[in-house]
Design a protein around this motif. Structure first.
Motif, PDB file in Angstrom:
ATOM      1  N   PHE A  88     -18.680  -8.758  -7.415  1.00  0.00           N
ATOM      2  CA  PHE A  88     -17.972  -9.065  -6.175  1.00  0.00           C
ATOM      3  C   PHE A  88     -18.327  -7.998  -5.151  1.00  0.00           C
ATOM      4  O   PHE A  88     -18.842  -6.925  -5.489  1.00  0.00           O
ATOM      5  N   THR A  89     -18.088  -8.290  -3.886  1.00  0.00           N
ATOM      6  CA  THR A  89     -18.397  -7.341  -2.812  1.00  0.00           C
ATOM      7  C   THR A  89     -17.120  -6.933  -2.101  1.00  0.00           C
ATOM      8  O   THR A  89     -16.169  -7.705  -1.995  1.00  0.00           O
ATOM      9  N   VAL A  90     -17.109  -5.706  -1.622  1.00  0.00           N
ATOM     10  CA  VAL A  90     -16.051  -5.230  -0.738  1.00  0.00           C
ATOM     11  C   VAL A  90     -16.728  -4.520   0.434  1.00  0.00           C
ATOM     12  O   VAL A  90     -17.841  -4.015   0.305  1.00  0.00           O
ATOM     13  N   PRO A  91     -16.080  -4.474   1.593  1.00  0.00           N
ATOM     14  CA  PRO A  91     -16.712  -3.863   2.759  1.00  0.00           C
ATOM     15  C   PRO A  91     -16.715  -2.341   2.666  1.00  0.00           C
ATOM     16  O   PRO A  91     -15.904  -1.736   1.963  1.00  0.00           O
ATOM     17  N   ASN A  92     -17.617  -1.723   3.421  1.00  0.00           N
ATOM     18  CA  ASN A  92     -17.653  -0.255   3.412  1.00  0.00           C
ATOM     19  C   ASN A  92     -16.431   0.354   4.080  1.00  0.00           C
ATOM     20  O   ASN A  92     -16.134   1.531   3.897  1.00  0.00           O
ATOM     21  N   THR A  93     -15.665  -0.440   4.832  1.00  0.00           N
ATOM     22  CA  THR A  93     -14.429   0.063   5.438  1.00  0.00           C
ATOM     23  C   THR A  93     -13.329   0.286   4.400  1.00  0.00           C
ATOM     24  O   THR A  93     -12.297   0.870   4.718  1.00  0.00           O
ATOM     25  N   SER A  94     -13.553  -0.179   3.172  1.00  0.00           N
ATOM     26  CA  SER A  94     -12.573   0.072   2.115  1.00  0.00           C
ATOM     27  C   SER A  94     -12.711   1.465   1.516  1.00  0.00           C
ATOM     28  O   SER A  94     -11.841   1.921   0.779  1.00  0.00           O
ATOM     29  N   VAL A  95     -13.804   2.165   1.830  1.00  0.00           N
ATOM     30  CA  VAL A  95     -14.060   3.479   1.238  1.00  0.00           C
ATOM     31  C   VAL A  95     -13.139   4.538   1.834  1.00  0.00           C
ATOM     32  O   VAL A  95     -12.936   4.596   3.051  1.00  0.00           O
ATOM     33  N   ALA A  96     -12.572   5.373   0.954  1.00  0.00           N
ATOM     34  CA  ALA A  96     -11.750   6.515   1.355  1.00  0.00           C
ATOM     35  C   ALA A  96     -12.204   7.735   0.563  1.00  0.00           C
ATOM     36  O   ALA A  96     -12.945   7.621  -0.414  1.00  0.00           O
ATOM     37  N   GLY A  97     -11.756   8.897   0.993  1.00  0.00           N
ATOM     38  CA  GLY A  97     -12.180  10.127   0.354  1.00  0.00           C
ATOM     39  C   GLY A  97     -11.167  10.663  -0.638  1.00  0.00           C
ATOM     40  O   GLY A  97     -10.042  10.166  -0.744  1.00  0.00           O
ATOM     41  N   PRO A  98     -11.549  11.704  -1.366  1.00  0.00           N
ATOM     42  CA  PRO A  98     -10.631  12.326  -2.320  1.00  0.00           C
ATOM     43  C   PRO A  98      -9.440  12.943  -1.606  1.00  0.00           C
ATOM     44  O   PRO A  98      -9.591  13.653  -0.615  1.00  0.00           O
ATOM     45  N   GLY A  99      -8.252  12.646  -2.113  1.00  0.00           N
ATOM     46  CA  GLY A  99      -7.040  13.192  -1.518  1.00  0.00           C
ATOM     47  C   GLY A  99      -6.524  12.440  -0.324  1.00  0.00           C
ATOM     48  O   GLY A  99      -5.425  12.745   0.174  1.00  0.00           O
ATOM     49  N   ASP A 100      -7.269  11.448   0.164  1.00  0.00           N
ATOM     50  CA  ASP A 100      -6.794  10.677   1.311  1.00  0.00           C
ATOM     51  C   ASP A 100      -5.579   9.844   0.906  1.00  0.00           C
ATOM     52  O   ASP A 100      -5.649   9.075  -0.064  1.00  0.00           O
ATOM     53  N   PRO A 101      -4.473   9.943   1.631  1.00  0.00           N
ATOM     54  CA  PRO A 101      -3.313   9.100   1.319  1.00  0.00           C
ATOM     55  C   PRO A 101      -3.646   7.633   1.533  1.00  0.00           C
ATOM     56  O   PRO A 101      -4.363   7.271   2.471  1.00  0.00           O
ATOM     57  N   LEU A 102      -3.102   6.797   0.669  1.00  0.00           N
ATOM     58  CA  LEU A 102      -3.310   5.356   0.794  1.00  0.00           C
ATOM     59  C   LEU A 102      -1.950   4.696   1.029  1.00  0.00           C
ATOM     60  O   LEU A 102      -1.152   4.556   0.089  1.00  0.00           O
ATOM     61  N   PRO A 103      -1.658   4.304   2.267  1.00  0.00           N
ATOM     62  CA  PRO A 103      -0.402   3.591   2.522  1.00  0.00           C
ATOM     63  C   PRO A 103      -0.438   2.224   1.842  1.00  0.00           C
ATOM     64  O   PRO A 103      -1.405   1.473   1.995  1.00  0.00           O
ATOM     65  N   ILE A 104       0.594   1.904   1.095  1.00  0.00           N
ATOM     66  CA  ILE A 104       0.641   0.627   0.392  1.00  0.00           C
ATOM     67  C   ILE A 104       1.007  -0.473   1.394  1.00  0.00           C
ATOM     68  O   ILE A 104       2.082  -0.432   2.001  1.00  0.00           O
ATOM     69  N   PRO A 105       0.136  -1.455   1.591  1.00  0.00           N
ATOM     70  CA  PRO A 105       0.460  -2.518   2.555  1.00  0.00           C
ATOM     71  C   PRO A 105       1.712  -3.279   2.142  1.00  0.00           C
ATOM     72  O   PRO A 105       1.940  -3.520   0.950  1.00  0.00           O
ATOM     73  N   ALA A 106       2.489  -3.689   3.121  1.00  0.00           N
ATOM     74  CA  ALA A 106       3.698  -4.435   2.816  1.00  0.00           C
ATOM     75  C   ALA A 106       3.373  -5.735   2.089  1.00  0.00           C
ATOM     76  O   ALA A 106       4.129  -6.186   1.225  1.00  0.00           O
ATOM     77  N   TRP A 107       2.211  -6.337   2.430  1.00  0.00           N
ATOM     78  CA  TRP A 107       1.845  -7.608   1.804  1.00  0.00           C
ATOM     79  C   TRP A 107       1.389  -7.454   0.354  1.00  0.00           C
ATOM     80  O   TRP A 107       1.173  -8.449  -0.350  1.00  0.00           O
ATOM     81  N   ALA A 108       1.256  -6.205  -0.123  1.00  0.00           N
ATOM     82  CA  ALA A 108       0.848  -5.991  -1.515  1.00  0.00           C
ATOM     83  C   ALA A 108       1.998  -6.195  -2.485  1.00  0.00           C
ATOM     84  O   ALA A 108       1.786  -6.379  -3.690  1.00  0.00           O
ATOM     85  N   GLY A 109       3.221  -6.138  -2.005  1.00  0.00           N
ATOM     86  CA  GLY A 109       4.373  -6.297  -2.875  1.00  0.00           C
ATOM     87  C   GLY A 109       4.416  -5.226  -3.949  1.00  0.00           C
ATOM     88  O   GLY A 109       4.137  -4.053  -3.689  1.00  0.00           O
ATOM     89  N   ASP A 110       4.740  -5.642  -5.173  1.00  0.00           N
ATOM     90  CA  ASP A 110       4.806  -4.700  -6.292  1.00  0.00           C
ATOM     91  C   ASP A 110       3.596  -4.810  -7.203  1.00  0.00           C
ATOM     92  O   ASP A 110       3.634  -4.403  -8.361  1.00  0.00           O
ATOM     93  N   GLU A 111       2.499  -5.369  -6.670  1.00  0.00           N
ATOM     94  CA  GLU A 111       1.353  -5.675  -7.533  1.00  0.00           C
ATOM     95  C   GLU A 111       0.102  -4.879  -7.176  1.00  0.00           C
ATOM     96  O   GLU A 111      -1.010  -5.327  -7.441  1.00  0.00           O
ATOM     97  N   LEU A 112       0.271  -3.712  -6.565  1.00  0.00           N
ATOM     98  CA  LEU A 112      -0.887  -2.863  -6.278  1.00  0.00           C
ATOM     99  C   LEU A 112      -1.219  -2.063  -7.529  1.00  0.00           C
ATOM    100  O   LEU A 112      -0.398  -1.285  -8.017  1.00  0.00           O
ATOM    101  N   HIS A 113      -2.426  -2.239  -8.056  1.00  0.00           N
ATOM    102  CA  HIS A 113      -2.836  -1.616  -9.315  1.00  0.00           C
ATOM    103  C   HIS A 113      -3.940  -0.589  -9.093  1.00  0.00           C
ATOM    104  O   HIS A 113      -4.763  -0.720  -8.184  1.00  0.00           O
ATOM    105  N   TYR A 114      -3.966   0.419  -9.965  1.00  0.00           N
ATOM    106  CA  TYR A 114      -5.071   1.375 -10.048  1.00  0.00           C
ATOM    107  C   TYR A 114      -6.116   0.829 -11.013  1.00  0.00           C
ATOM    108  O   TYR A 114      -5.811   0.082 -11.948  1.00  0.00           O
ATOM    109  N   GLU A 115      -7.382   1.223 -10.804  1.00  0.00           N
ATOM    110  CA  GLU A 115      -8.464   0.912 -11.741  1.00  0.00           C
ATOM    111  C   GLU A 115      -9.480   2.062 -11.674  1.00  0.00           C
ATOM    112  O   GLU A 115     -10.302   2.117 -10.756  1.00  0.00           O
ATOM    113  N   GLY A 116      -9.424   2.967 -12.632  1.00  0.00           N
ATOM    114  CA  GLY A 116     -10.364   4.079 -12.656  1.00  0.00           C
ATOM    115  C   GLY A 116     -11.741   3.635 -13.121  1.00  0.00           C
ATOM    116  O   GLY A 116     -11.862   2.896 -14.103  1.00  0.00           O
ATOM    117  N   GLU A 117     -12.789   4.103 -12.415  1.00  0.00           N
ATOM    118  CA  GLU A 117     -14.133   3.612 -12.720  1.00  0.00           C
ATOM    119  C   GLU A 117     -15.208   4.680 -12.463  1.00  0.00           C
ATOM    120  O   GLU A 117     -15.012   5.608 -11.672  1.00  0.00           O
TER     121      GLU A 117
END
Length: 268
Positions: A88-117
């Motif tokens: 699958f593809t994701v845009p380069n605008t999805s890239v963030a750096g180490p330590g950058d805070p990630l605000p959880i979008p309201a539309w994500a609900g309670d289903e925002l998951h981590y995936e270490g890779e």
């Protein structure tokens, strides 16, 4: 060799080689972008403690992900293991750096998951790369967190929002150019606060991949041209789960380092 992208004292982003023992590292500053120019040390050194690490690469073209590449992860979500890499593809605008805070979008609900890779960074323009020559086109490896809104994977079909929203692809802390990716450990820890010790939630090895790095790069390059700085996420081990505002996710890949991402409440 650990190649970092960083800023210090308000400077524009620069590149450097991270050297030194843990706790006493320095960044040997280089001129230009190491993806496009030979390493040319300027002689300047910046203590790592005085630098702000940035995403080690901002793909000029694309980020590709590989889904269900660990059998146990596919099973935990009730999916079958694909016979060939599920890309699958994701845009380069999805890239963030180490330590950058990630605000959880309201539309994500309670289903925002981590995936270490483990993530692969491509060195040069290439197409139809034979499996046995993949090492020639790989610049190095970094750590990724393939943040996913699990509930939207089915409804959105193409995963454009489930995996491609702003900040959903943290990368870092740097690129390691001398890693053998065939059997390294990936550990993800989930902490309840910025100063809390994280609990291990994922613990796997790249040797458990259904499709290894050479197979992935060869497969992808048969269909599309890869460009310098393209990033390929190689899939996540079992143990994915939700993350909420106020928690921190630390993904550690053996031989590279640790990528930390604090999750925050949506901004007004």
């Amino acid at each position: 060799m650990r190649i970092a992208r960083f800023s210090a004292a308000g400077s524009d982003p620069r590149y450097g080689v991270v050297e030194g023992a843990p706790g006493d590292e320095e960044i040997l500053v280089v001129s230009g972008d190491p993806l496009f120019t030979p390493l040319n040390p300027t002689g300047e050194r910046v203590p790592l403690a005085d630098a702000r690490l940035l995403a080690p690469v901002i793909p000029r073209s694309k980020v590709l992900g590989i889904g269900r590449n660990y059998a146990a992860h596919a099973a935990e979500l009730g999916n079958e293991v694909p016979s060939e890499p599920l890309v699958f593809t994701v845009p380069n605008t999805s890239v963030a750096g180490p330590g950058d805070p990630l605000p959880i979008p309201a539309w994500a609900g309670d289903e925002l998951h981590y995936e270490g890779e483990l993530a692969v960074v491509i060195r040069r323009l290439c197409k139809d790369v034979p499996r046995e020559r993949v090492g020639e086109v790989v610049f190095g490896y970094t750590v990724a967190n393939d943040v996913t809104v699990r509930s939207l994977q089915e409804s959105d079909k193409q995963w454009w929002r489930a995996k491609g929203a702003d900040g959903f692809t943290p990368l870092g802390p740097w690129i390691e150019t001398e890693l053998d990716p065939s059997d390294v450990r990936i550990v993800t820890r989930l902490a309840d606060g910025p100063a809390e010790e994280g609990e291990v939630v994922q613990d796997g090895r790249t040797s458990l991949m259904v499709h290894d790095v050479p197979s992935i790069v060869a497969h992808v390059s048969r269909a599309m041209t890869l460009l310098p700085g393209d990033v390929i996420l190689t899939g996540t081990p079992a143990g994915v789960g939700p993350v909420r505002a106020g928690q921190r996710v630390d993904v550690e890949v053996e031989g590279i380092g640790t990528l930390s991402t604090p999750f925050t409440a949506p901004q007004d």
